[in-house]
Motif scaffolding. Structure first.
Motif, short mmCIF file in Angstrom:
data_model
loop_
_atom_site.label_atom_id
_atom_site.label_comp_id
_atom_site.label_asym_id
_atom_site.label_seq_id
_atom_site.Cartn_x
_atom_site.Cartn_y
_atom_site.Cartn_z
N MET A 1 0.85 -1.19 0.00
CA MET A 1 0.00 0.00 0.00
C MET A 1 0.88 1.24 0.00
O MET A 1 1.77 1.38 0.84
CB MET A 1 -0.91 0.00 1.23
N LEU A 2 0.65 2.12 -0.97
CA LEU A 2 1.36 3.39 -1.04
C LEU A 2 0.47 4.45 -0.40
O LEU A 2 -0.70 4.60 -0.78
CB LEU A 2 1.67 3.76 -2.49
N ARG A 3 1.03 5.18 0.57
CA ARG A 3 0.24 6.14 1.33
C ARG A 3 0.99 7.46 1.45
O ARG A 3 2.24 7.49 1.46
CB ARG A 3 -0.08 5.61 2.73
N ALA A 4 0.23 8.56 1.57
CA ALA A 4 0.81 9.90 1.72
C ALA A 4 0.57 10.37 3.14
O ALA A 4 -0.56 10.28 3.66
CB ALA A 4 0.17 10.87 0.73
N GLU A 5 1.62 10.87 3.79
CA GLU A 5 1.49 11.38 5.16
C GLU A 5 0.79 12.73 5.14
O GLU A 5 1.10 13.60 4.32
CB GLU A 5 2.88 11.51 5.80
N ARG A 6 -0.14 12.90 6.09
CA ARG A 6 -0.85 14.18 6.25
C ARG A 6 -1.09 14.41 7.72
O ARG A 6 -1.20 13.47 8.51
CB ARG A 6 -2.19 14.17 5.50
N SER A 7 -1.17 15.68 8.11
CA SER A 7 -1.37 16.02 9.52
C SER A 7 -2.73 15.59 10.02
O SER A 7 -2.91 15.31 11.20
CB SER A 7 -1.18 17.53 9.72
N LEU A 8 -3.72 15.52 9.13
CA LEU A 8 -5.08 15.14 9.53
C LEU A 8 -5.36 13.67 9.25
O LEU A 8 -6.51 13.26 9.25
CB LEU A 8 -6.11 16.02 8.78
N GLY A 9 -4.32 12.89 9.02
CA GLY A 9 -4.51 11.46 8.73
C GLY A 9 -3.95 11.10 7.37
O GLY A 9 -4.19 11.82 6.39
N ASP A 10 -3.22 9.97 7.32
CA ASP A 10 -2.62 9.55 6.06
C ASP A 10 -3.69 9.14 5.06
O ASP A 10 -4.79 8.68 5.43
CB ASP A 10 -1.66 8.39 6.30
N ARG A 11 -3.35 9.29 3.77
CA ARG A 11 -4.32 9.01 2.71
C ARG A 11 -3.72 8.01 1.73
O ARG A 11 -2.54 8.09 1.38
CB ARG A 11 -4.68 10.30 1.98
N ASP A 12 -4.56 7.07 1.27
CA ASP A 12 -4.12 6.05 0.32
C ASP A 12 -3.89 6.67 -1.05
O ASP A 12 -4.70 7.48 -1.54
CB ASP A 12 -5.15 4.93 0.22
N VAL A 13 -2.75 6.26 -1.66
CA VAL A 13 -2.41 6.72 -3.00
C VAL A 13 -2.66 5.62 -4.02
O VAL A 13 -3.22 5.86 -5.09
CB VAL A 13 -0.94 7.18 -3.05
N GLY A 14 -2.22 4.42 -3.74
CA GLY A 14 -2.41 3.29 -4.64
C GLY A 14 -1.93 2.02 -3.97
O GLY A 14 -1.39 2.03 -2.86
N GLU A 15 -2.13 0.87 -4.64
CA GLU A 15 -1.76 -0.41 -4.06
C GLU A 15 -1.32 -1.38 -5.15
O GLU A 15 -1.68 -1.24 -6.32
CB GLU A 15 -2.93 -1.01 -3.27
N VAL A 16 -0.51 -2.38 -4.70
CA VAL A 16 0.01 -3.43 -5.59
C VAL A 16 -0.11 -4.75 -4.85
O VAL A 16 0.18 -4.81 -3.64
CB VAL A 16 1.47 -3.16 -5.99
N HIS A 17 -0.50 -5.82 -5.54
CA HIS A 17 -0.63 -7.16 -4.95
C HIS A 17 0.24 -8.13 -5.74
O HIS A 17 0.10 -8.25 -6.96
CB HIS A 17 -2.09 -7.63 -4.97
N ILE A 18 1.15 -8.81 -5.03
CA ILE A 18 2.08 -9.76 -5.65
C ILE A 18 1.85 -11.13 -5.03
O ILE A 18 1.89 -11.28 -3.80
CB ILE A 18 3.55 -9.33 -5.44
N ALA A 19 1.62 -12.14 -5.85
CA ALA A 19 1.39 -13.49 -5.36
C ALA A 19 2.69 -14.08 -4.80
O ALA A 19 3.75 -13.96 -5.43
CB ALA A 19 0.84 -14.37 -6.47
N LEU A 20 2.60 -14.69 -3.63
CA LEU A 20 3.78 -15.33 -3.03
C LEU A 20 4.29 -16.45 -3.92
O LEU A 20 5.51 -16.67 -4.04
CB LEU A 20 3.41 -15.87 -1.64
N LYS A 21 3.40 -17.18 -4.58
CA LYS A 21 3.80 -18.27 -5.47
C LYS A 21 4.70 -17.77 -6.59
O LYS A 21 5.66 -18.44 -6.98
CB LYS A 21 2.54 -18.93 -6.04
N GLU A 22 4.42 -16.56 -7.10
CA GLU A 22 5.23 -16.00 -8.18
C GLU A 22 6.67 -15.77 -7.73
O GLU A 22 7.62 -15.98 -8.49
CB GLU A 22 4.61 -14.68 -8.64
N ILE A 23 6.87 -15.35 -6.49
CA ILE A 23 8.23 -15.12 -5.99
C ILE A 23 8.93 -16.43 -5.71
O ILE A 23 10.12 -16.60 -6.01
CB ILE A 23 8.17 -14.24 -4.72
#
Length: 272
Positions: free
Chosen positions: A76-98
């Motif tokens: 999860m990519l998140r941006a820090e903010r004084s009033l609470g962090d906000r989500d920017v985007g996300e990535v999902h990687i399968a453990l089997k692939e690694i």
């Protein structure tokens, strides 16, 4: 059970969605293995990259060595903010692939890959650059209670091979106290007791004061004669208030009347 250590390096991200309108965007990445919520880790925060942050942070996770293991690395990519962090985007990687990158029991070389970043709305926006590698395959030994060797994690095909049985320590045949010097009595059978030159101290509680003397009969009560009664006469009349009455008092008037009679008698005698 065999397992490996995954070293996941989050290198950078590019062309992310801007979520801060009034302040510059400071982004960090948070990673957790879906099968173990306690594995959550995060990178440092990039305070200068804005929509193109760079971290180069390496996070380590212990995973099963089975190539068919299930689970996901949720990034999860998140941006820090004084009033609470906000989500920017996300990535999902399968453990089997690694895990499929491993071809044997030894460690693997780092592999660099890029993944599409997905916004919370489900639309693609940005790219995440990472690398990962696997450690050697580790097998946890299965040790029985009859083994007297320490069992530690070793590579595959190794384990605890010692079959010697554990021998409990034998109790000491001698007394834990040194033998008494000559001239002292020898303790009898049973637990040896130290010999002291002073008499044993009683464990019974003692009092700080001696016992109170016996109680005797109460002394006879004392009688006192009643005090003498004193009588007082009537109180004198209280003086009146105001000014005294005009004229003479009765005693003065009587004296003047006697004097007039005496003068009249003398006058009559003088005339006769």
């Amino acid at each position: 059970m065999a397992y490996r250590t995954v070293e996941l390096t989050l290198i950078s991200a590019k062309d992310l969605k801007g979520v801060n309108l009034l302040h510059k965007m400071e982004v960090y990445a948070e990673v957790v293995l879906s099968t173990d919520p306690r594995s959550k880790q995060r990178t440092s925060t990039d305070h200068e990259g804005l929509k193109n942050p760079t971290w180069n942070s390496t996070l380590k996770f212990t995973v099963p060595a089975d190539p068919g293991a299930t689970g996901l690395f949720n990034i999860m990519l998140r941006a820090e903010r004084s009033l609470g962090d906000r989500d920017v985007g996300e990535v999902h990687i399968a453990l089997k692939e690694i895990l499929e990158a491993a071809t044997g029991d030894g460690p693997t070389q780092p592999k660099f890959v890029s993944y599409q970043v997905w916004k919370p709305s489900g639309k693609p926006k940005g790219v995440l650059n990472i690398s990962y590698k696997l450690s050697e395959r580790i097998t946890a030994p299965i040790c029985t209670a009859s083994s007297n060797t320490s069992c530690s994690s070793k590579p595959a095909k190794t384990g605890c091979t010692s079959t010697e049985s554990y021998q409990p320590p034998q109790p000491a045949a001698t007394s834990p106290y040194p033998p008494p010097p000559p001239g002292y009595p020898t303790p009898g059978p049973g637990l040896a007791q130290p010999v002291t030159a002073y008499p044993a101290v009683s464990c019974a509680p003692s009092t700080a004061y001696p016992a109170s003397p016996p109680q005797y009969g109460a002394p006879p009560p004392y009688t006192y004669a009643p005090p003498p009664q004193y009588s007082y006469g009537p109180l004198p009349p209280q003086p009146g208030y105001g000014y005294p009455a005009y004229g003479y008092s009765p005693a003065a008037q009587h004296s003047q009347s006697s004097q007039r009679r005496t003068r009249n008698t003398i006058t009559d005698l003088a005339r006769g």
